[in-house]
Design an enzyme around this catalytic site. Structure first.
Site, PDB file in Angstrom:
ATOM      1  N   THR A 179      72.718  29.502   0.874  1.00  0.00           N
ATOM      2  CA  THR A 179      73.226  28.831   2.079  1.00  0.00           C
ATOM      3  C   THR A 179      73.813  29.870   3.030  1.00  0.00           C
ATOM      4  O   THR A 179      74.529  30.774   2.587  1.00  0.00           O
ATOM      5  CB  THR A 179      74.299  27.796   1.683  1.00  0.00           C
TER       6      THR A 179
ATOM      7  N   GLU B  77      84.876  25.710  -5.493  1.00  0.00           N
ATOM      8  CA  GLU B  77      83.553  25.380  -4.951  1.00  0.00           C
ATOM      9  C   GLU B  77      83.179  23.930  -5.323  1.00  0.00           C
ATOM     10  O   GLU B  77      82.737  23.150  -4.488  1.00  0.00           O
ATOM     11  CB  GLU B  77      82.555  26.375  -5.555  1.00  0.00           C
TER      12      GLU B  77
END
Ligand SMILES: Cc1cc2nc3c(=O)[nH]c(=O)nc-3n(C[C@H](O)[C@H](O)[C@H](O)COP(=O)(O)OP(=O)(O)OC[C@H]3O[C@@H](n4cnc5c(N)ncnc54)[C@H](O)[C@@H]3O)c2cc1C
Length: 390
Positions: free
Chosen positions: A160, A245
């Protein structure tokens, strides 16, 4: 619903992010989906508003905030209905840059952190490889020492912000003799470094405004001081941020679920059928009510997990539960919401069509549900043993 976990400062932050989502993200999100990326100006604006440095040290322009702030950011971005936007921001704030915060030297922090907080520098984290996803320890990208430099060789997949990041935190094997999780280290690799290239930008089912790329390292020479953290301890340093995360991915799932339910309730209250509205149908009302109850339970676990992390506990059991629960639940919610939108839920004119696609990755990325369940099971066994002994 107000919560015992939040201070006035937290609530103020929530309302500021909510306003930004309503005024900037919702009106422009579709154009960003078309473009396949988020304009840097938008991220800079978020930086100026203080949203990108909430967790970063005050010394480097951040606010030194806690994990509850990350949970709020993720939940409110989830409400935007644009998962690609949320992913772009949260990878930068909560998945990539925390590695620098946790392990960086003073020099590294001084050089990068102020520009990360302002979005002049966008970050990515490159752990996954074509042959190593859930099993992080199986990575093969290698870094060897050559005089004053490190030389990287290998490939990373599904990264990403991979194509647009200015700084990539790359995990690589530094000891080829060490087995599994040992002998892995982290490196700071700048965009434009010779030998580092974007292999391809990946077309995806959802998260279309988020850039996801394959990264290639071929004889890529980086300076000796690009090592991040302790040599050969990279695996443990990567693990250190996994809870944060997973917390924000779960926050996204909770925000998206709540937003989809709100939109669906409005829809079925309006939609006329069989002499009344769809809301008049008990089967629909009750299914939505049960989903609301489950989303609320997930939300409370989100806040509790964030609070545990803010207290400095590892929170692995709770965060694993949260990630498994919310990643599956958001997909159940989207399925039902799309169903109750009928044909309109299948066409691109409704947000729900995109939300269904965007939600899918939340049970796969950042720790697939099955991997999370094993984390819970490992810890559950200890509890059962202690009960048996009594
Ligand atoms: C859009 C997107 C963005 C991403 N962004 C990043 C990023 O920025 N940086 C990065 O490093 N990575 C990123 N990833 C990678 C992501 O974290 C991995 O896809 C994820 O960890 C799963 O790894 P994998 O795809 O190799 O699947 P595999 O490990 O091959 O697993 C496939 C499936 O098998 C099942 N499974 C796996 N292990 C077990 C087990 N132990 N028991 C039972 N079942 C199991 C699960 O259902 C899993 O989905 C991204 C992925 C996507 C799709």
């Amino acid at each position: 619903m107000s919560s015992v976990y939040f201070s006035e400062e937290h609530e103020l932050l929530r309302s500021q992010i909510r306003r930004f989502v309503d005024e900037v993200v919702r009106p422009n999100g579709e154009a960003w989906e078309e473009a396949g990326e988020i304009p840097r100006d938008v991220l800079r604006r978020m930086g100026a508003l203080g949203f990108l440095g909430m967790r970063q040290p005050v010394e480097w322009g951040g606010a030194g905030g806690d994990a509850l702030m990350s949970a709020i950011l993720a939940e409110e971005l989830g409400r935007s209905t644009f998962g690609g936007f949320s992913a772009t921001v949260l990878v930068h704030t909560d998945m990539a840059s925390p590695h620098l915060r946790n392990s960086g030297t003073r020099q590294q922090l001084e050089r990068w952190m102020p520009r990360i907080v302002s979005a002049e520098v966008l970050t990515a984290v490159a752990v996954t490889e074509p042959d190593a996803g859930s099993d992080v320890a199986g990575m093969r990208t290698a870094a060897r020492r050559d005089g004053d430099h490190w030389v990287l060789d290998g490939a990373k997949l599904f990264i990403t912000n991979g194509a647009s990041a200015d700084l990539v935190i790359v995990a690589a094997r530094t000891d080829s003799n060490a087995k599994g999780s040992r002998g892995i280290s982290m490196f700071l690799v700048e965009r434009g470094t010779r030998g580092f290239s974007v292999g391809r930008k990946l077309e995806k089912f959802g998260w279309r405004s988020s850039d996801t790329a394959e990264l290639v390292f071929e004889d890529c020479r980086i300076p000796g001081d690009a090592l991040l953290g302790t040599l050969h301890s990279g695996f443990y340093e990567i693990m250190k941020n996994f809870q944060n995360e997973r917390l924000v991915l779960s926050g996204m799932a909770v925000g998206e679920s709540r937003e989809a339910l709100d939109r669906t309730i409005r829809w079925v209250r309006e939609r006329k059928a069989f002499g009344g509205t769809l809301w008049d149908k008990q089967a629909i009302r009750q299914r939505i009510a049960m989903l609301e109850a489950r989303v609320e339970a997930a939300r409370q676990l989100l806040y509790h997990s964030a609070w545990l992390l803010a207290q400095g506990t590892d929170g692995v059991r709770e965060v694993s539960m949260l990630k498994a629960l919310s990643g599956e639940l958001v997909n159940e919610v989207m399925y039902a919401c799309q169903q109750f939108h009928g044909g309109m839920g299948y066409v691109q004119e409704t947000a729900i069509e995109r939300m269904v696609r965007d939600a899918r990755v939340l049970s796969i990325g950042g720790g697939a549900t099955e991997v999370m369940l094993d984390e819970i099971a490992k810890r559950g066994q200890t509890l059962n043993n202690s009960i048996t002994r009594r």
